[in-house]
Design an enzyme around this catalytic site. Structure first.
Site, short mmCIF file in Angstrom:
data_model
loop_
_atom_site.label_atom_id
_atom_site.label_comp_id
_atom_site.label_asym_id
_atom_site.label_seq_id
_atom_site.Cartn_x
_atom_site.Cartn_y
_atom_site.Cartn_z
N SER A 20 0.85 -1.20 0.00
CA SER A 20 0.00 0.00 0.00
C SER A 20 0.88 1.24 0.00
CB SER A 20 -0.88 -0.03 1.25
OG SER A 20 -1.15 1.27 1.69
N HIS A 45 -0.97 -1.18 -4.47
CA HIS A 45 -2.26 -0.74 -3.94
C HIS A 45 -2.14 0.74 -3.61
CE1 HIS A 45 -6.02 -1.38 -1.57
NE2 HIS A 45 -5.51 -0.48 -0.75
N ASP A 47 -3.87 4.11 -2.05
CA ASP A 47 -4.93 4.54 -1.13
C ASP A 47 -5.27 6.01 -1.34
OD1 ASP A 47 -5.59 2.22 0.49
OD2 ASP A 47 -3.50 2.31 1.15
N MET A 49 -7.61 9.07 -0.37
CA MET A 49 -8.49 9.52 0.73
C MET A 49 -8.81 11.01 0.55
SD MET A 49 -6.66 7.73 3.99
CE MET A 49 -5.98 6.08 3.89
N HIS A 78 -7.67 2.12 -4.44
CA HIS A 78 -8.69 2.00 -3.39
C HIS A 78 -9.22 3.40 -3.10
CE1 HIS A 78 -9.41 0.77 1.14
NE2 HIS A 78 -10.53 1.08 0.52
N MET A 80 -11.19 5.87 -1.14
CA MET A 80 -11.87 6.15 0.13
C MET A 80 -12.36 7.60 0.03
SD MET A 80 -9.15 4.15 2.52
CE MET A 80 -7.96 4.15 1.18
N MET A 149 -12.40 -4.88 4.60
CA MET A 149 -11.54 -4.03 5.42
C MET A 149 -11.37 -4.66 6.80
SD MET A 149 -10.58 -1.51 3.53
CE MET A 149 -9.66 -0.69 4.83
N ASP A 184 -7.53 -5.80 3.71
CA ASP A 184 -6.73 -4.57 3.83
C ASP A 184 -6.81 -4.04 5.26
OD1 ASP A 184 -5.53 -2.08 3.55
OD2 ASP A 184 -6.87 -1.37 1.96
C1 DX5 Z 1 -6.28 1.88 5.39
C2 DX5 Z 1 -5.69 1.67 3.99
C3 DX5 Z 1 -4.66 0.62 3.95
C4 DX5 Z 1 -3.62 0.62 5.02
C5 DX5 Z 1 -2.66 -0.48 5.03
O1 DX5 Z 1 -7.15 2.92 5.35
O2 DX5 Z 1 -6.70 1.36 3.09
O3 DX5 Z 1 -4.27 0.22 2.67
O4 DX5 Z 1 -3.00 1.83 5.11
O5 DX5 Z 1 -1.67 -0.23 6.00
P1 DX5 Z 1 -1.32 -1.22 7.19
O6 DX5 Z 1 -0.84 -2.47 6.55
O7 DX5 Z 1 -0.26 -0.51 7.95
O8 DX5 Z 1 -2.58 -1.44 7.99
ZN ZN Z 2 -6.30 0.39 1.02
#
Ligand code: DX5
Ligand code: ZN
Length: 235
Positions: A20, A45, A47, A49, A78, A80, A149, A184
């Site tokens: 990630s 991956h 992320d 946000m 991903h 969010m 999740m 995840d």
């Molecule tokens: C959480 C994210 C993840 C996360 C993974 O909101 O979607 O992808 O940061 O990180 P670890 O492995 O540290 O939980």
């Molecule tokens: Zn994620």
């Protein structure tokens, strides 16, 4: 042009650890991407946000585009964010091969999942630890990826929530051979085996890679641990 197939085929290579890019060194992004490629990872991956759907902000299309230029690895994005329909095509243009949206952000995800596939990308549906699996079940036929999740989304480094295990088991009996189960949050050596045993194929990992000095060792240890669980459970 997104490659849905590049994401769909990951299931055949399971167990697959997807680093990630949340806890990576953004000041040395290219170096980190090369280190991950050298570690033999099969995808990344990303992320995204928005500071609204989750209480944290990361990055948007320009960074996905920058990473696209750095690597040919499949990009599993991903989202969010509160209004995934508004941005789906822009993320596909930026280089996403897979686009995962949250049911909590899109109570009727069917048209968006369809839109993502029409754009040529793999469609993923994610749900939070406090959302029951039944909420996503009607949409399973439209999913290339189902993302369970195991933490509340927003931050890396949180503790794994075991509620994910029962959900993975439930889903693993209900998905088809072309669909992937992804987990995840809080995935590390102590937690990956139970997820693999419960039927996960794709394992998103942040701190258990980026908090270590040798990414290659960490990725191979994690995949090995998951592979052992696959063998023991006959998956
Ligand atoms: C959480 C994210 C993840 C996360 C993974 O909101 O979607 O992808 O940061 O990180 P670890 O492995 O540290 O939980
Ligand atoms: Zn994620």
């Amino acid at each position: 042009m997104p490659s849905r197939q590049s994401v769909v085929q990951l299931r055949g290579a399971a167990p697959v650890v997807l680093p990630s890019l949340l806890l990576c060194d953004f000041g040395n992004l290219e170096r980190d991407v090369r280190r991950l490629e050298d570690a033999g990872v099969r995808g990344l991956h990303l992320d995204v946000m928005d500071g609204h759907f989750v209480p944290n902000l990361t990055y948007g299309m320009p960074l996905v585009e920058a990473i696209r230029k750095l690597t040919d690895l499949p990009l599993d994005v991903h989202l969010m964010i509160s209004d995934p329909a508004q941005y789906a095509s822009q993320f596909c243009d930026a280089g996403a091969d897979g686009l995962t949206i949250h049911i909590e952000a899109a109570p009727d995800p069917a048209p968006i999942l369809q839109q993502i596939q029409d754009l040529g990308a793999a469609a993923g549906l994610a749900f939070n630890p406090n959302t029951p699996v039944e909420a996503i079940e009607p949409y399973l036929p439209l999913c290339d990826i189902v993302l369970v999740m195991s933490v509340m989304p927003g931050f890396g480094g949180q503790a794994f929530n075991a509620v994910a295990i029962e959900k993975l088991k439930y889903l693993s009996d209900r998905i088809g051979p072309e669909q992937s189960l992804e987990v995840d949050g809080g995935i590390a050596l102590p937690t990956i085996a139970s997820c693999a045993g419960a039927g996960a194929h794709l394992f998103v990992v942040g701190s258990a890679i980026f908090g270590t000095s040798d990414y290659a060792v960490s990725v191979s240890q994690l995949e090995e641990r998951a592979r052992t669980a696959f063998t023991t459970t006959g998956r």
